[in-house]
Design an enzyme around this catalytic site. Structure first.
Site, short mmCIF file in Angstrom:
data_model
loop_
_atom_site.label_atom_id
_atom_site.label_comp_id
_atom_site.label_asym_id
_atom_site.label_seq_id
_atom_site.Cartn_x
_atom_site.Cartn_y
_atom_site.Cartn_z
N ALA A 67 -10.42 -42.85 -52.14
CA ALA A 67 -9.75 -44.06 -51.66
C ALA A 67 -9.93 -44.23 -50.15
O ALA A 67 -10.50 -43.37 -49.48
CB ALA A 67 -8.28 -44.01 -52.03
N HIS A 68 -9.43 -45.31 -49.65
CA HIS A 68 -9.64 -45.63 -48.23
C HIS A 68 -8.99 -44.60 -47.30
O HIS A 68 -7.91 -44.11 -47.55
CB HIS A 68 -9.17 -47.04 -47.88
N ASN A 69 -9.74 -44.32 -46.25
CA ASN A 69 -9.27 -43.43 -45.19
C ASN A 69 -9.10 -41.97 -45.60
O ASN A 69 -8.50 -41.18 -44.87
CB ASN A 69 -7.96 -43.96 -44.58
#
Lengths: 351, 351, 351
Positions: C251-253
């Site tokens: 997922a993001h980051n």
């Protein structure tokens, strides 16, 4: 491609109550603890309130309750935007920012695309390189179809909907307006339906042709490599505003109510009906033929095996431990029912 | 594109014992409780028997045991088809229906496809727009390769097999006859194999090139975005009649016995051998290097961590609860082994 | 396309201490128990030591501790290669073998590819059929971009990196050198970020535009249909040497430390930081905003719901049983907290 803007531009576009210098330069959006002197930041979660005093941010977005603390935030004090819902303001700021830094290319039908003459393209439609638009498909005004997408025969894509590269939309499937669909998504593959036929001369599973379709409402977002199967007889349905993360499985004839959000790797089995305003955690699973009420929230990695009629949070996960502890507890779990019997016996002796 | 048919056509094609008017018009297939006066429906599960009396269906398909009830089903009474296995009859009806309502387009090699001159295409092969057929690949008679498929060097696709848009078949991989492969499937990517090499000057994982291939039998169906890796030394094998749902991971050197069906999001780790006639529930996982006997049935979301030699149903899922109850029970689970000890101590005191 | 080599060639390329005939013919690599008279095999796991005596292998690769047993391995005795780490030797053997049996085709830019004039292609770059290289993208020397890949605007692919067919790399994303990316991978789709906005006139989730990117180091391998989302504000990062299997969600980051390996169907939720040299088992999940130390090992199908600061193995899986046993134990699990209370009461009575 970071832009430089002045707070005045931002306030003009997004509103909010500005305290400080309207000509403050902003070149970056970042969390409070990563901000520098050209950064705009925000305080959405009161848990991070203590970061206000230390932040280097040129501007912070806060709720009225934190306005005073933000304005008087010590030596690094900069500008402050006060707004009722800082997180919502932040979301809109990212939208405004993206529109400035990532302007859409002018719409065109790329010459390498394979567009059937019977397909209907609305005004201002963009068709990417090597996309395939089959017969009788309909692309609404302003929709953008990425490279390598395949829009099946008779499928309909609503106005303003954007498909990233490499999205498959099966024949007769329908997407609403302003949807966003990411790469690798497959809409309208066959649902998993077979009749057992093991007593015949050629034993095996007999395919049930999937005669339904997929209907997706407006403002739906679908994450990368997610799959939404077509229905067996009736259609699979996603109502308006549904948000799906990556690698999700939506089986045939599932119905998902409006504004329900589902995190990555979750799976909803066939014919299950999920209510509106629900959230389903990552890697959670819901078995088939269930009904979940509105406002049901399922924790990550939980299997929902029965219908749920009451709103609330539901969980079912084995709590992790160091492996040695887990081995002991998990082995004992296999004796739990007999432990209960032994406890009962003891209770009888002790009454 | 719903057709109108008469029961006579249907009986002529599919058999069954018709009670009622052969000229009854049928324009739709639907469940008993959603049927209208042009609908054909079926009773496969005795649980729904009570719907027989209320259904508006123009015709119902039933087993001999329900023939009388169906024929005398009250004021809405319509036609009845009696057949030993109504669900199987229904499956074949969907096939017949699909063939009428979704006729295949005439086969052609689309001019935009990139077909290597050394590839061998059988009679009546259909190659979709922008598909890539590499050197020495072989496409059997009547096979249909969808838009954007990539058939690797030396791969072989059996006669009558259909690949939806956007399927990758790696070099040297083999698919049998009459298979159906849905969008986004990846057959023959490298298995996940590395040797640890952390004591060297350039520490890291050393790649084990995957020298095997994938061999898939006849009548196999593979759901959207499912992955089947090539073997490390020997091949990964799916026997005849295997059915895989969407988003499944089949690791290198897995062997799946004939007519085994696996539901969405399941994963089978490397070198595991699954027997014939098994079913694996959605999101279930089987760890590597195991052997599962024929007729083993694994429940949804269960992790199989040991080989299984006996047919039967196997489960292992933490039962979901409202979140507050779960928190209490899950926390206690971490003490389960010590609770057992305390119970033992009490038992000693009480003997 | 199996080659025939002589041991002398192999030793010349890979080293090792050869006992036996340098002109021994080798046409195959296989496990000890599947070896024939032209097979080279290896003993990496002492558990299989007993297979040494029976193997038909023409040559076996062993560690010094097993050299004597291998050399004097009875009537089938053949050649022996002694090397400190047989599994590592085997890995390099597969690489050497693959290079001989699967030579790379000469690099070319396929005429059907759609390459923006502003893209920069290094020396010896290979661009497959129908690939799309957008404006300002940069492809390093010797990189190979498979058929149907889409390299977004401004993305950078490092020297020697290989993308299989049908990989999407989003705009501005960066891959290092010598990476291997398998079919269907999506790098740089939007992270799943929305602000709730349910009190407005048009209630719904407000999109948070994902303004970050994805940065991937050198020597990273990414399995089929895996997804790596772009960051919300900062970037999603995979350090050097990370290995990801198929169907994984990053997922993001998320930040993944060097040489960490993650097995199929695992998911790492947003903003979580995984250390270096970790292993994450298949279908395991790590929730968002956690920190896992270096050398943390997570068992298959485990949900990690809290940060882990100590190296070690962590597990959390409900142990599977036959279904009837599971039903009894799982039902009792819902009473576990009250069982503990009853046990306490009994303990009080017994003191």
């Amino acid at each position: 491609m970071s832009p430089v803007v002045h707070l005045a531009d931002l306030i003009a576009a997004l509103g909010g109550d500005l305290h400080g210098e309207a000509q403050t330069r902003i070149s970056r959006i970042a969390p409070l603890d990563e901000a520098d002197g050209e950064t705009i930041s925000f305080l959405a979660n009161p848990r991070y309130q203590s970061q206000l005093a230390q932040t280097q941010a040129a501007c912070v977005i806060v709720a009225p309750a934190f306005a005073e603390a933000a304005i008087q935030r010590g030596e690094n004090s900069g500008a402050v935007i006060v707004t009722p819902d800082p997180y919502l303001y932040f979301a809109r700021l990212t939208q405004w920012w993206a529109a400035r830094t990532r302007p859409l290319a002018p719409a065109r039908v790329h010459p390498s695309a394979v567009v059937d003459p019977s397909a209907r393209l609305g005004a201002g439609v963009d068709i990417g390189p090597l996309a395939v638009i089959e017969a009788e498909a309909e692309i609404g005004a302003g929709a953008r179809i990425g490279a390598h997408c395949v829009i099946g025969q008779g499928a309909r894509i609503g106005a303003g909907t954007r498909l990233a590269a490499r999205v498959s939309v099966g024949f007769d499937c329908v997407l609403g307006q302003r949807c966003i669909v990411h790469s690798g998504v497959v809409i309208g593959a066959d649902g998993f339906g077979f009749a057992p036929n093991f007593k015949s001369e050629r034993p095996g599973w007999e395919k049930i042709e999937q005669l339904g379709s997929v209907r997706i409402g407006n403002d739906v977002e679908i994450g990368a490599n997610t799959c939404i199967d077509r229905g067996a007889l009736a259609d699979t349905v996603l109502e308006d505003g549904v948000k799906l993360d990556n690698l999700i499985q939506i089986a045939h004839n599932v119905h998902i109510g409006r504004h329900t959000a589902i995190a990555g790797c979750a799976a909803i089995a066939g014919s299950t009906k999920i209510g509106a305003f629900c959230t389903i955690g990552g890697a959670a699973n819901v078995v088939g033929h269930l009904v979940l009420a509105d406002h049901v929230h399922v924790s990550a990695a939980t299997l929902i095996s029965r219908s749920i009629s009451q709103p609330g949070q539901y969980s079912g996960v084995y709590p992790f431990e160091d492996n040695a502890s887990w081995e002991k507890n998990a082995a004992t779990l296999r004796q739990l029912h007999s432990l209960r019997s032994r406890l009962r016996d003891l209770e009888k002796k002790n009454t």
